[in-house]
Design a protein around this motif. Structure first.
Motif, PDB file in Angstrom:
ATOM      1  N   ASP A  60       5.930   5.182  -7.671  1.00  0.00           N
ATOM      2  CA  ASP A  60       6.344   6.395  -7.692  1.00  0.00           C
ATOM      3  C   ASP A  60       7.448   6.546  -6.120  1.00  0.00           C
ATOM      4  O   ASP A  60       8.514   6.378  -6.420  1.00  0.00           O
ATOM      5  CB  ASP A  60       5.962   7.676  -7.890  1.00  0.00           C
ATOM      6  CG  ASP A  60       5.228   8.449  -9.616  1.00  0.00           C
ATOM      7  OD1 ASP A  60       5.734   7.881 -10.213  1.00  0.00           O
ATOM      8  OD2 ASP A  60       4.792   8.929  -9.019  1.00  0.00           O
ATOM      9  N   ILE A  61       6.302   6.066  -5.045  1.00  0.00           N
ATOM     10  CA  ILE A  61       6.758   5.833  -4.191  1.00  0.00           C
ATOM     11  C   ILE A  61       8.079   4.762  -3.813  1.00  0.00           C
ATOM     12  O   ILE A  61       9.617   4.885  -4.013  1.00  0.00           O
ATOM     13  CB  ILE A  61       6.102   6.793  -2.867  1.00  0.00           C
ATOM     14  CG1 ILE A  61       5.124   7.729  -3.111  1.00  0.00           C
ATOM     15  CG2 ILE A  61       7.288   5.690  -1.745  1.00  0.00           C
ATOM     16  CD1 ILE A  61       4.168   7.354  -2.296  1.00  0.00           C
ATOM     17  N   ARG A  75       4.168  -4.210  -1.455  1.00  0.00           N
ATOM     18  CA  ARG A  75       2.968  -2.583  -1.978  1.00  0.00           C
ATOM     19  C   ARG A  75       2.231  -2.461  -0.882  1.00  0.00           C
ATOM     20  O   ARG A  75       1.606  -1.349  -0.775  1.00  0.00           O
ATOM     21  CB  ARG A  75       2.389  -3.128  -2.954  1.00  0.00           C
ATOM     22  CG  ARG A  75       1.167  -2.411  -3.521  1.00  0.00           C
ATOM     23  CD  ARG A  75       0.265  -2.273  -5.319  1.00  0.00           C
ATOM     24  NE  ARG A  75      -0.391  -1.023  -5.494  1.00  0.00           N
ATOM     25  CZ  ARG A  75       0.872  -0.008  -6.520  1.00  0.00           C
ATOM     26  NH1 ARG A  75       1.731  -0.211  -6.430  1.00  0.00           N
ATOM     27  NH2 ARG A  75       0.178   0.745  -7.064  1.00  0.00           N
ATOM     28  N   ARG A  76       1.723  -3.626  -0.290  1.00  0.00           N
ATOM     29  CA  ARG A  76       0.580  -3.120   0.331  1.00  0.00           C
ATOM     30  C   ARG A  76       0.971  -2.899   1.889  1.00  0.00           C
ATOM     31  O   ARG A  76       0.198  -1.826   2.409  1.00  0.00           O
ATOM     32  CB  ARG A  76       0.115  -4.159   0.600  1.00  0.00           C
ATOM     33  CG  ARG A  76      -1.043  -4.595   2.265  1.00  0.00           C
ATOM     34  CD  ARG A  76      -1.793  -4.039   1.686  1.00  0.00           C
ATOM     35  NE  ARG A  76      -3.143  -4.642   0.829  1.00  0.00           N
ATOM     36  CZ  ARG A  76      -4.503  -4.992   0.309  1.00  0.00           C
ATOM     37  NH1 ARG A  76      -5.240  -3.306   0.918  1.00  0.00           N
ATOM     38  NH2 ARG A  76      -4.780  -4.754  -0.537  1.00  0.00           N
ATOM     39  N   PHE A  77       2.012  -2.771   2.412  1.00  0.00           N
ATOM     40  CA  PHE A  77       3.483  -2.669   3.054  1.00  0.00           C
ATOM     41  C   PHE A  77       3.298  -0.905   3.289  1.00  0.00           C
ATOM     42  O   PHE A  77       2.944  -0.381   4.328  1.00  0.00           O
ATOM     43  CB  PHE A  77       4.429  -3.633   3.853  1.00  0.00           C
ATOM     44  CG  PHE A  77       4.947  -2.373   4.700  1.00  0.00           C
ATOM     45  CD1 PHE A  77       4.838  -3.188   6.066  1.00  0.00           C
ATOM     46  CD2 PHE A  77       6.298  -1.488   4.802  1.00  0.00           C
ATOM     47  CE1 PHE A  77       5.447  -3.063   7.159  1.00  0.00           C
ATOM     48  CE2 PHE A  77       6.688  -1.912   5.364  1.00  0.00           C
ATOM     49  CZ  PHE A  77       6.492  -2.453   7.231  1.00  0.00           C
ATOM     50  N   VAL A  78       3.631  -0.918   2.157  1.00  0.00           N
ATOM     51  CA  VAL A  78       3.952   0.588   1.788  1.00  0.00           C
ATOM     52  C   VAL A  78       2.462   1.936   1.841  1.00  0.00           C
ATOM     53  O   VAL A  78       2.398   2.165   2.190  1.00  0.00           O
ATOM     54  CB  VAL A  78       5.063   0.795   0.668  1.00  0.00           C
ATOM     55  CG1 VAL A  78       5.240   1.952   0.482  1.00  0.00           C
ATOM     56  CG2 VAL A  78       5.810   0.213   0.872  1.00  0.00           C
ATOM     57  N   GLN A  79       1.464   0.845   1.447  1.00  0.00           N
ATOM     58  CA  GLN A  79       0.293   1.460   1.283  1.00  0.00           C
ATOM     59  C   GLN A  79      -0.490   1.830   2.448  1.00  0.00           C
ATOM     60  O   GLN A  79      -0.610   3.006   2.657  1.00  0.00           O
ATOM     61  CB  GLN A  79      -0.584   0.459   0.286  1.00  0.00           C
ATOM     62  CG  GLN A  79      -1.939   1.652  -0.019  1.00  0.00           C
ATOM     63  CD  GLN A  79      -3.038   0.308  -0.810  1.00  0.00           C
ATOM     64  OE1 GLN A  79      -2.845  -0.724  -0.829  1.00  0.00           O
ATOM     65  NE2 GLN A  79      -4.476   0.399  -1.129  1.00  0.00           N
ATOM     66  N   ASN A  80      -0.292   0.938   3.297  1.00  0.00           N
ATOM     67  CA  ASN A  80      -0.489   1.283   4.490  1.00  0.00           C
ATOM     68  C   ASN A  80       0.451   1.928   5.806  1.00  0.00           C
ATOM     69  O   ASN A  80      -0.461   2.596   6.089  1.00  0.00           O
ATOM     70  CB  ASN A  80      -0.551  -0.820   5.391  1.00  0.00           C
ATOM     71  CG  ASN A  80      -1.611  -1.595   5.194  1.00  0.00           C
ATOM     72  OD1 ASN A  80      -2.586  -0.907   4.777  1.00  0.00           O
ATOM     73  ND2 ASN A  80      -0.933  -2.596   5.438  1.00  0.00           N
ATOM     74  N   LYS A  81       1.846   2.412   5.026  1.00  0.00           N
ATOM     75  CA  LYS A  81       2.286   3.188   6.009  1.00  0.00           C
ATOM     76  C   LYS A  81       2.081   4.745   5.394  1.00  0.00           C
ATOM     77  O   LYS A  81       1.843   5.069   6.700  1.00  0.00           O
ATOM     78  CB  LYS A  81       3.471   2.910   5.128  1.00  0.00           C
ATOM     79  CG  LYS A  81       4.984   3.375   6.079  1.00  0.00           C
ATOM     80  CD  LYS A  81       4.985   3.123   7.344  1.00  0.00           C
ATOM     81  CE  LYS A  81       5.859   4.276   8.529  1.00  0.00           C
ATOM     82  NZ  LYS A  81       5.976   4.913   9.590  1.00  0.00           N
ATOM     83  N   ARG A  87      -2.725   9.756   8.034  1.00  0.00           N
ATOM     84  CA  ARG A  87      -3.896  10.365   9.367  1.00  0.00           C
ATOM     85  C   ARG A  87      -2.642  11.151  10.286  1.00  0.00           C
ATOM     86  O   ARG A  87      -3.306  11.535  11.559  1.00  0.00           O
ATOM     87  CB  ARG A  87      -3.852   8.295  10.122  1.00  0.00           C
ATOM     88  CG  ARG A  87      -5.077   7.692   9.586  1.00  0.00           C
ATOM     89  CD  ARG A  87      -5.388   7.059   9.993  1.00  0.00           C
ATOM     90  NE  ARG A  87      -5.956   7.180  11.483  1.00  0.00           N
ATOM     91  CZ  ARG A  87      -6.846   7.004  11.904  1.00  0.00           C
ATOM     92  NH1 ARG A  87      -8.093   5.975  11.331  1.00  0.00           N
ATOM     93  NH2 ARG A  87      -7.487   7.155  13.117  1.00  0.00           N
ATOM     94  N   LYS A  88      -1.811  10.684  10.256  1.00  0.00           N
ATOM     95  CA  LYS A  88      -0.894  11.408  11.153  1.00  0.00           C
ATOM     96  C   LYS A  88       0.075  13.031  10.789  1.00  0.00           C
ATOM     97  O   LYS A  88       0.100  13.906  11.378  1.00  0.00           O
ATOM     98  CB  LYS A  88       0.687  10.873  11.663  1.00  0.00           C
ATOM     99  CG  LYS A  88       0.832   9.856  11.818  1.00  0.00           C
ATOM    100  CD  LYS A  88       2.259   9.015  12.528  1.00  0.00           C
ATOM    101  CE  LYS A  88       1.990   7.893  12.897  1.00  0.00           C
ATOM    102  NZ  LYS A  88       3.751   7.196  13.460  1.00  0.00           N
TER     103      LYS A  88
END
Length: 117
Positions: A60-61, A75-81, A87-88
């Motif tokens: 969805d994002i 996908r991996r980049f957005v997943q890590n973001k 965490r924040k």
């Protein structure tokens, strides 16, 4: 000390949430902002989640980022973001639903700060 003729700047209250949405700012303005204020992707992800009713999964994002901002990311980049945003405390995982995230509401965040202090 010399008088410069300038009036002292008045202290301004914290800007409203809409002032923190950086998605419409041109690159020239974004380059002048400090690192904490220039994170456009965070703002875009939160905007997408809000447009989805406050929650959504990675698919969805990714779709929302493309449709709303014409942003194509791995996908991996957005997943890590999203993991860093979790965490924040900017987003949270939805309990009992794998891979679904929800935006942290300002009301929830204020309640947490009061509870800690």
């Amino acid at each position: 000390m010399r008088e410069t003729g300038r009036k002292p700047l008045a202290l301004v209250a914290r800007p409203p949430e809409s002032a923190r949405d950086l998605s419409d700012l041109p690159p020239e303005v974004l380059n002048e902002l400090g690192p904490a204020r220039s994170d456009v992707l965070t703002s875009q992800i939160l905007t997408v989640l809000q447009s989805l009713g406050g929650r959504g999964d990675l698919d969805d994002i990714l779709i929302g980022l493309y449709r709303n901002f014409h942003v194509v990311l791995k996908r991996r980049f957005v997943q890590n973001k999203i993991w860093r945003m979790t965490r924040k405390g900017q987003v949270h995982k939805v309990k009992g639903e794998r891979g679904v995230f929800r935006a942290t509401s300002a009301r929830t965040e204020r309640g947490r700060r009061k509870g800690r202090g």
